[in-house]
Design a protein around this motif. Structure first.
Motif: not given
Length: 407
Positions: A79, A126, A187, A191, A196
């Motif tokens: 993340g 990921l 993003w 995240a 994440l």
């Protein structure tokens, strides 16, 4: 599949789709310089050698930094790593928009390469965190198609339409950098909200993932001595040799056979389309039939046969068939190289970033020297045959390395 599992799978795919934007933006930013290179050469008074260094600066960045970037991704998590990478190359693109000469343009391009490594290794990490081993082929294809879309978009739309509309290459660089920075912030928020990196830490609980010298040394020793991963490194080097070699020299080869520059460019775009076809189809079939070794051997054979047909043909149907077959074979290897490390014993999701970093640290040597050797062999012999013969040999090496991988 239970309802809860289905929801988790859909959520995982949405996260991969959203994260794919990091690769799409990267490829647009990365290839905006090659798209505008003739204009930049004239405006900044660059020599051909300087232009070549700028064009090759990002791949060269991977060679010394890839392994250590992969280690960082494994410890930080996908993340924040992806967010940092996007922000890094976004700022670098903004810096390139105000560069006044070769030194400053090179410095900003090298910084772009630093950010690029986080994307290259963060996305496989990921996928390794979100999906079980053996089910990573399809999500890997998603972000690779996104990457191809970014590079295609900058040549098809960025250079002929957006650049002139915005006022030139500096404006295009500035706004693409700003868009990348805004995406990076978005993003990062996603995240953090989805935790994440917390999932990564939960999965790795009980292991030493600090940046201590002992921890780093232990992980490096495990990765560098892993025999199966060493074979994947060979696959990565041959994939990059084929991809950079074909895309770098195919237009020139076809022009030397009498095609116009426009026709040669269209033929090269056919290779890219076939490449995307391989990216989409091969891992999907390999996962469905649990046949990754066979898929690698088939792709290597296709690459060998395709380049062979290209060498044997001129500019007719035989050469076109060779371009398509070579593109499918090369594209098929690309997602498998990234999808295999998470399912290797001793690697798994925990060391995916380090493993993929190892693959690219060595592989980019093939990616850099492949085009160089084609040019050198042409200078020495006056023919493209020896250089493209080297690419065909790379396909055979893929076959052998795929055969040697354990089922």
């Amino acid at each position: 599949m239970t309802a809860s599992t289905a929801v988790d799978t859909r959520r995982a795919y949405w996260l991969v789709f959203l994260a794919t934007g990091s690769y799409t933006c990267l490829m647009f930013v990365w290839f905006s310089l090659p798209a505008y290179l003739p204009t930049i050469i004239g405006e900044l008074g660059l020599t051909s050698t300087q232009a070549g260094l700028l064009a090759g600066a990002v791949p060269l960045t991977y060679i010394p930094l890839a392994l250590f970037s992969g280690l960082a991704v494994d410890r930080i998590g996908p993340g924040r790593s992806l967010a940092a990478g996007v922000l890094c190359y976004g700022v670098a693109q903004i810096g390139r928009s105000v560069a006044t000469g070769f030194p400053s343009l090179l410095a900003w391009t090298l910084l772009l390469g630093v950010g690029a490594t986080a994307i290259t290794f963060g996305l496989p990490k990921l996928v390794g965190v979100l999906f079980p081993p053996g089910k990573t082929g399809r999500p890997s294809s998603i972000y690779l198609v996104g990457a191809s879309a970014g590079s295609a978009f900058v040549f098809a739309v960025g250079r002929p339409i957006l650049g002139p509309a915005l006022g030139g290459w500096r404006a295009l660089f500035l706004w693409s950098g700003i868009v990348s920075v805004l995406y990076g912030v978005l993003w990062l928020l996603v995240a953090l909200r989805t935790r994440l990196d917390g999932r990564t830490n939960d999965a790795q609980r009980g292991t030493d993932d600090s940046f201590s010298l002992e921890s780093v040394h232990t992980d490096l020793r495990l990765v560098l001595t892993h025999r199966q991963l060493q074979l994947v490194v060979v696959l990565g080097a041959m994939y990059l040799l084929l991809n950079h070699g074909m895309q770098g020299w195919l237009p020139t080869l076809l022009e030397s056979r009498g095609l116009s520059a426009g026709r040669a460019g269209q033929a090269t775009s056919l290779f890219v389309v076939a490449y995307v076809g391989g990216v989409l189809a091969v891992p999907e079939l390999a996962d469905r039939f649990d046949a990754r070794r066979q898929a690698l051997m088939t792709c290597g054979t296709a690459a060998f046969a395709g380049v062979g047909l290209l060498i044997a043909g001129t500019t007719g149907a035989l050469a076109v068939l060779g371009i398509v077959v070579a593109g499918i074979g090369t594209g098929g290897v690309s997602p498998l190289v990234r999808a295999i490390p998470p399912e290797l014993e001793g690697i798994g999701a925990r060391l995916t970033g380090t493993a993929v970093g190892f693959i690219f640290a060595v592989g980019e040597i093939g990616g850099f020297f492949g085009p160089v050797l084609i040019g050198a062999l042409r200078d020495a012999t006056g023919s493209f045959v020896p250089g493209f013969g080297l690419l065909a040999a790379g396909g055979l090496v893929v076959v052998l390395a795929g055969w040697a991988l354990r089922p």
